[in-house]
Design an enzyme around this catalytic site. Sequence first.
Site, PDB file in Angstrom:
ATOM      1  N   GLU A 184       0.803  -1.221   0.000  1.00 13.96           N
ATOM      2  CA  GLU A 184       0.000   0.000   0.000  1.00 13.96           C
ATOM      3  C   GLU A 184       0.840   1.278   0.000  1.00 13.96           C
ATOM      4  OE1 GLU A 184      -3.427  -0.111   2.584  1.00 13.96           O
ATOM      5  OE2 GLU A 184      -3.390  -2.291   2.655  1.00 13.96           O
TER       6      GLU A 184
ATOM      7  N   HIS B  97     -18.181  -9.658   6.723  1.00 14.57           N
ATOM      8  CA  HIS B  97     -16.826  -9.134   6.916  1.00 14.57           C
ATOM      9  C   HIS B  97     -16.134  -9.906   8.026  1.00 14.57           C
ATOM     10  CE1 HIS B  97     -13.792  -5.946   8.243  1.00 14.57           C
ATOM     11  NE2 HIS B  97     -13.418  -6.355   7.059  1.00 14.57           N
TER      12      HIS B  97
ATOM     13  N   GLU C  74     -12.592  -9.574   9.543  1.00 19.05           N
ATOM     14  CA  GLU C  74     -11.250  -9.024   9.762  1.00 19.05           C
ATOM     15  C   GLU C  74     -10.539  -9.914  10.773  1.00 19.05           C
ATOM     16  OE1 GLU C  74      -7.872  -7.542   9.811  1.00 19.05           O
ATOM     17  OE2 GLU C  74      -9.253  -6.410   8.525  1.00 19.05           O
TER      18      GLU C  74
ATOM     19  N   HIS D  69      -8.496  -8.609   1.624  1.00 20.31           N
ATOM     20  CA  HIS D  69      -7.710  -7.395   1.822  1.00 20.31           C
ATOM     21  C   HIS D  69      -6.421  -7.700   2.575  1.00 20.31           C
ATOM     22  CE1 HIS D  69     -10.441  -3.844   0.761  1.00 20.31           C
ATOM     23  NE2 HIS D  69     -10.940  -4.932   0.196  1.00 20.31           N
ATOM     24  N   GLU D  70      -5.395  -6.945   2.221  1.00 23.02           N
ATOM     25  CA  GLU D  70      -4.030  -7.118   2.750  1.00 23.02           C
ATOM     26  C   GLU D  70      -3.411  -8.481   2.411  1.00 23.02           C
ATOM     27  OE1 GLU D  70      -6.233  -4.111   4.656  1.00 23.02           O
ATOM     28  OE2 GLU D  70      -6.494  -6.196   5.295  1.00 23.02           O
TER      29      GLU D  70
ATOM     30  N   GLU E  96      -7.523  -6.550  -2.383  1.00 23.22           N
ATOM     31  CA  GLU E  96      -6.991  -5.187  -2.265  1.00 23.22           C
ATOM     32  C   GLU E  96      -5.540  -5.206  -2.729  1.00 23.22           C
ATOM     33  OE1 GLU E  96      -7.084  -1.705   1.114  1.00 23.22           O
ATOM     34  OE2 GLU E  96      -6.280  -3.672   1.651  1.00 23.22           O
TER      35      GLU E  96
ATOM     36  N   GLU F 138      -9.271   4.450  -0.148  1.00 23.86           N
ATOM     37  CA  GLU F 138      -9.372   4.839   1.255  1.00 23.86           C
ATOM     38  C   GLU F 138      -8.177   5.669   1.701  1.00 23.86           C
ATOM     39  OE1 GLU F 138      -9.565   1.116   3.243  1.00 23.86           O
ATOM     40  OE2 GLU F 138      -7.413   0.772   3.209  1.00 23.86           O
TER      41      GLU F 138
END
Length: 705
Positions: free
Chosen positions: A177, A415, A417, A485-486, A504, A510
């Site tokens: 990122e 979701h 996480e 993501h990540e 992602e 973002e």
Amino acid sequence: MSLKRNLFYSLIFSMLVLKCFSQSSTPVSVRMKNVGFTFTLNAKGVPQYAVSYSKNNAILPSSLGFKLDQNVSLTENFRLIKVDSVSVDETWKPVWGEVSQIRNHYKQLTVHLAQQGEKPILLDIVFRIFEDGVGFRYEFPAQQNLKSFIVKDEVTEFNMTGDHKTFWIPADFDSNEYKYTSSPLSQINAHKWDLISSGKIEVNIPDQYAVQTPLMMKSANGLYINIHEAALIDYSSMQLHVDRRNFKLTSSLVPDARGNKAYMRSPFKTPWRTIIVSDRATDILSSKMILNLNEPSKIENTSWIKPMKFMGVWWEMQVGRTSWNYTDQMDSLYLKGKYIPNGRHAANTENVKHYIDFAAKNGIEGLLVEGWNKGWEEWTDDKEEKFDFVTPYPDFDVQEISAYAKQNGVKMIMHNETGGGATSYERQMDTAFRFMNKYGYGSLKTGYVSGIIPRGEHHDGQWMVNHYIRSIEKAAQHHVTIDIHEPTRPTGLHRTYPNFLASEAGRGNEWNFFIDGNPPEHETILPFTRLIGGPMDYTPGVFKLRNYAPGAPDRQMHSTLAKQLALYVTMYSPLQMAADIPENYEPHMDAFKFIQDVAVDWDDTKVIAAEPGAYITIARKAKGKDDWFIGAITGEDKRKSTLSLDFLDKNKKYIATIYGDGKDADWKTNPESYEIKSVSVNRNSKLKLLLASGGGTAIHIKPIN
């Protein structure tokens, strides 16, 4: 091409290759239109290859090999055993994608080598030469002298012809990122930027001169060269060490906690190393080589896999209006056994229903809700057990919300996480997916913010590469699509696992809330870098471009509103988010119409104009329809262009609705200025586009019945 004719040409090709190798010092050369390829063993028995495009060298002779444990060096002293070759020309249909069918046309050369010595080790190298580049991988056959082994280093070289202009980010083992830097190879410095990942720079970016792939380059004589990998399975991801003086790139694999790069057992096949090359930037974006190097779908019944647009209880937390966590007082949980709510928790039943109402009213298929489950108070702590993936906070009534969404025709997106706690997630994965099935969640977004547990492992290492695939396979077993993501950057695995809709693995939209945001040229670089291996969940569609962050009045998006619309076309993904909150769309529902209309699955794609770091214009035809959508974006510089519509059908008339920057639009001073107009067009029409600084144009072309 018929199978009989294809086999005939394969036989002729094989005879020519074997004739070339009748003398060991004679290199073998293969050509596919403009792409030329040469393989040879040099005087020391070092396997080497070279790539050219038209009359220009793209990759100078470059060495191949490995360093294994037990001081085994597979870098020289090889002899040729035999050569196998074949020519393939086939067409296949993706479950979803940028086009409805893909041609897979290549010549394959398999070089069988043996390292000379008392206990010779066998090594095969498979090369596939396409019309737009070359892919190659190593294969270790089953053999007595090499069974279980550890890769200490992979010594794959890419010798460049000069000090190319390069678009790069640091080779961080735990984050992709970063902002892109445009510089010559000789000026690459991975320590230029502050560390983004959690940890220390000497651990996460130990090599000051290493960069991440996909790596995009442009030579002085106009060649565009992209280096990446395909089909990353059970192996560490490849980064590149840069010899800044000699312009040589060498593969650099992400290590594990012990410093090892990969654990293997013969027989074994590494991922493909890919080189896409052309004298036109548009060809780089049109290439399907990485997809073609992946295996066909492992999922037999794919009827349940559906691309979609979605909204999210997400952006309001990103900008600080509300929070993911339910309480700010952890003692209320640990000492009193009861949460004390902070009054700012976004994932509450009433607020989620508000989003469902807006999505249902405006034809948005899905809704993602972050922060619904217990654990967010400690999500970045360095502990293993952070989240419970089936227990909601007290103000989130999962049964009521699921029923309300179903009643209104909105699909809920789960979701999960992990906060980097991969071991904990693996233990809970079966329970989590059964929970999704029970409450009708057909899609999932996972996340891996923070350091990875097992401690010492990295996001881009072999252990996590296998973890991501396990999550994809587990999702497929439960008929759930997944967005990660990540993770490590994608390598075309969405062909093999079409339920893997997006990830992602890059600096998303973002980041315009964080620190100094994404510069205007960022979205003109990403398609040449991050998106080369697969779709990105970039989260476009932010309409309130200034004054959106409480406490940070000077922060703003580096984009115009029209550019936010154009990103739905230029930043390809079958999973597209309308990222802003409902209240910010309501003053601009005329512009929101484009988000409602734009497709997420396509029959055809035309890359009309492109230059990394400067501009991109792409046209796409919606799946099963005659509608076309066009996105044109620019970087910091304003841009005028004339767009030919010669890709439209003959003898048809269309209405083009153009969502463009206003005459006074500018990403810094007037980002929300836009104009909408409709004109009659046909295949002979030409549209004049004027893009503001950091701006764009989005167009919907619809046939007149």
